[in-house]
Enzyme design. Structure first.
Site, mmCIF file in Angstrom:
data_model
loop_
_atom_site.group_PDB
_atom_site.id
_atom_site.type_symbol
_atom_site.label_atom_id
_atom_site.label_comp_id
_atom_site.label_asym_id
_atom_site.label_seq_id
_atom_site.Cartn_x
_atom_site.Cartn_y
_atom_site.Cartn_z
ATOM 1 N N ASP A 1 0.856 -1.192 0.000
ATOM 2 C CA ASP A 1 0.000 0.000 0.000
ATOM 3 C C ASP A 1 0.892 1.242 0.000
ATOM 4 O O ASP A 1 1.905 1.294 0.694
ATOM 5 C CB ASP A 1 -0.918 -0.009 1.220
ATOM 6 N N ILE A 2 0.470 2.254 -0.761
ATOM 7 C CA ILE A 2 1.281 3.471 -0.882
ATOM 8 C C ILE A 2 1.271 4.283 0.423
ATOM 9 O O ILE A 2 2.174 5.081 0.663
ATOM 10 C CB ILE A 2 0.776 4.335 -2.071
ATOM 11 N N HIS B 1 -7.022 -5.751 1.885
ATOM 12 C CA HIS B 1 -5.893 -5.248 2.671
ATOM 13 C C HIS B 1 -5.421 -6.376 3.587
ATOM 14 O O HIS B 1 -6.250 -7.013 4.270
ATOM 15 C CB HIS B 1 -6.317 -4.090 3.568
ATOM 16 N N HIS C 1 -10.077 -5.200 -3.682
ATOM 17 C CA HIS C 1 -8.763 -5.378 -3.067
ATOM 18 C C HIS C 1 -8.948 -5.815 -1.631
ATOM 19 O O HIS C 1 -9.850 -5.358 -0.940
ATOM 20 C CB HIS C 1 -7.921 -4.098 -3.129
ATOM 21 N N ASN D 1 -12.863 -3.115 2.168
ATOM 22 C CA ASN D 1 -13.811 -1.998 2.211
ATOM 23 C C ASN D 1 -14.669 -2.042 0.949
ATOM 24 O O ASN D 1 -14.141 -2.256 -0.150
ATOM 25 C CB ASN D 1 -13.050 -0.672 2.282
ATOM 26 N N VAL E 1 -11.022 2.879 -3.951
ATOM 27 C CA VAL E 1 -10.620 2.400 -5.284
ATOM 28 C C VAL E 1 -11.594 1.307 -5.724
ATOM 29 O O VAL E 1 -11.699 0.257 -5.069
ATOM 30 C CB VAL E 1 -9.173 1.860 -5.259
HETATM 31 P P1 5GP Z 1 -9.825 1.495 0.080
HETATM 32 O O1 5GP Z 1 -10.145 2.713 0.873
HETATM 33 O O2 5GP Z 1 -10.376 1.588 -1.329
HETATM 34 O O3 5GP Z 1 -10.145 0.219 0.770
HETATM 35 O O4 5GP Z 1 -8.243 1.466 -0.018
HETATM 36 C C1 5GP Z 1 -7.505 1.900 -1.100
HETATM 37 C C2 5GP Z 1 -6.047 1.783 -0.706
HETATM 38 O O5 5GP Z 1 -5.275 1.978 -1.873
HETATM 39 C C3 5GP Z 1 -5.584 2.832 0.309
HETATM 40 O O6 5GP Z 1 -5.054 2.159 1.444
HETATM 41 C C4 5GP Z 1 -4.520 3.637 -0.441
HETATM 42 O O7 5GP Z 1 -3.433 4.008 0.363
HETATM 43 C C5 5GP Z 1 -4.106 2.675 -1.547
HETATM 44 N N1 5GP Z 1 -3.658 3.324 -2.766
HETATM 45 C C6 5GP Z 1 -4.273 4.330 -3.431
HETATM 46 N N2 5GP Z 1 -3.589 4.658 -4.541
HETATM 47 C C7 5GP Z 1 -2.518 3.833 -4.580
HETATM 48 C C8 5GP Z 1 -1.439 3.683 -5.501
HETATM 49 O O8 5GP Z 1 -1.319 4.379 -6.501
HETATM 50 N N3 5GP Z 1 -0.518 2.722 -5.209
HETATM 51 C C9 5GP Z 1 -0.616 1.924 -4.107
HETATM 52 N N4 5GP Z 1 0.335 1.007 -3.926
HETATM 53 N N5 5GP Z 1 -1.629 2.032 -3.226
HETATM 54 C C10 5GP Z 1 -2.559 2.973 -3.463
#
Ligand code: 5GP
Length: 119
Positions: A35-36, A107, A105, A92, A101
């Site tokens: 994760d970034i 986590h 995915h 999520n 996103v």
């Molecule tokens: P969500 O809130 O959709 O469950 O989590 C999306 C996750 O994607 C977040 O933890 C965010 O830090 C990660 N993320 C968003 N953009 C990028 C990216 O460009 N690269 C990586 N490696 N992670 C990302």
């Protein structure tokens, strides 16, 4: 339910190689990368290579091979990241789940005591 996949989402771009990632593990059906913005010492995202917007979409429509490949990637991430002391898996989903996103995915978060599931 209708699932509309937007192929311009950031994880679709990662899968196409348009955006770099720090890959932890990859097989024919799934990609796992760091994760970034990590929330803990271990924070890896496992995504299917297929166009699925969410966990429920993947659960309903993915093939047996895709399910197996995805879970094999989860197992490999747990082995590689050495989360023997435990971890949390989170998917999520949509508005109530605060999904940012729209590509499914999972986590995998660990490396420290995470506390109770919800505050
Ligand atoms: P969500 O809130 O959709 O469950 O989590 C999306 C996750 O994607 C977040 O933890 C965010 O830090 C990660 N993320 C968003 N953009 C990028 C990216 O460009 N690269 C990586 N490696 N992670 C990302």
């Amino acid at each position: 339910m209708e699932y509309a996949y937007d192929d311009q989402n950031i994880f679709a771009k990662i899968l196409r190689g348009e955006i770099p990632n720090k890959t932890v593990y990859e097989n024919d059906y799934a990609l796992a990368f760091e994760d970034i913005a990590p929330q803990a010492p271990v924070h890896v995202l496992v995504i299917p290579k297929g166009a699925y917007v969410s966990l429920d979409h993947f659960a309903r429509d993915a093939s047996a091979e895709e399910h197996h490949g995805f879970m094999q990637a989860v197992a490999e991430v747990c082995r590689i990241m050495d989360v023997e002391a435990g971890f949390r898996s989170i998917a999520n989903t949509r508005v109530h789940g605060v999904q940012d996103v729209p590509h499914y995915h999972m986590h995998i978060i660990g490396g420290r005591q995470l506390g109770r599931m919800l505050q």
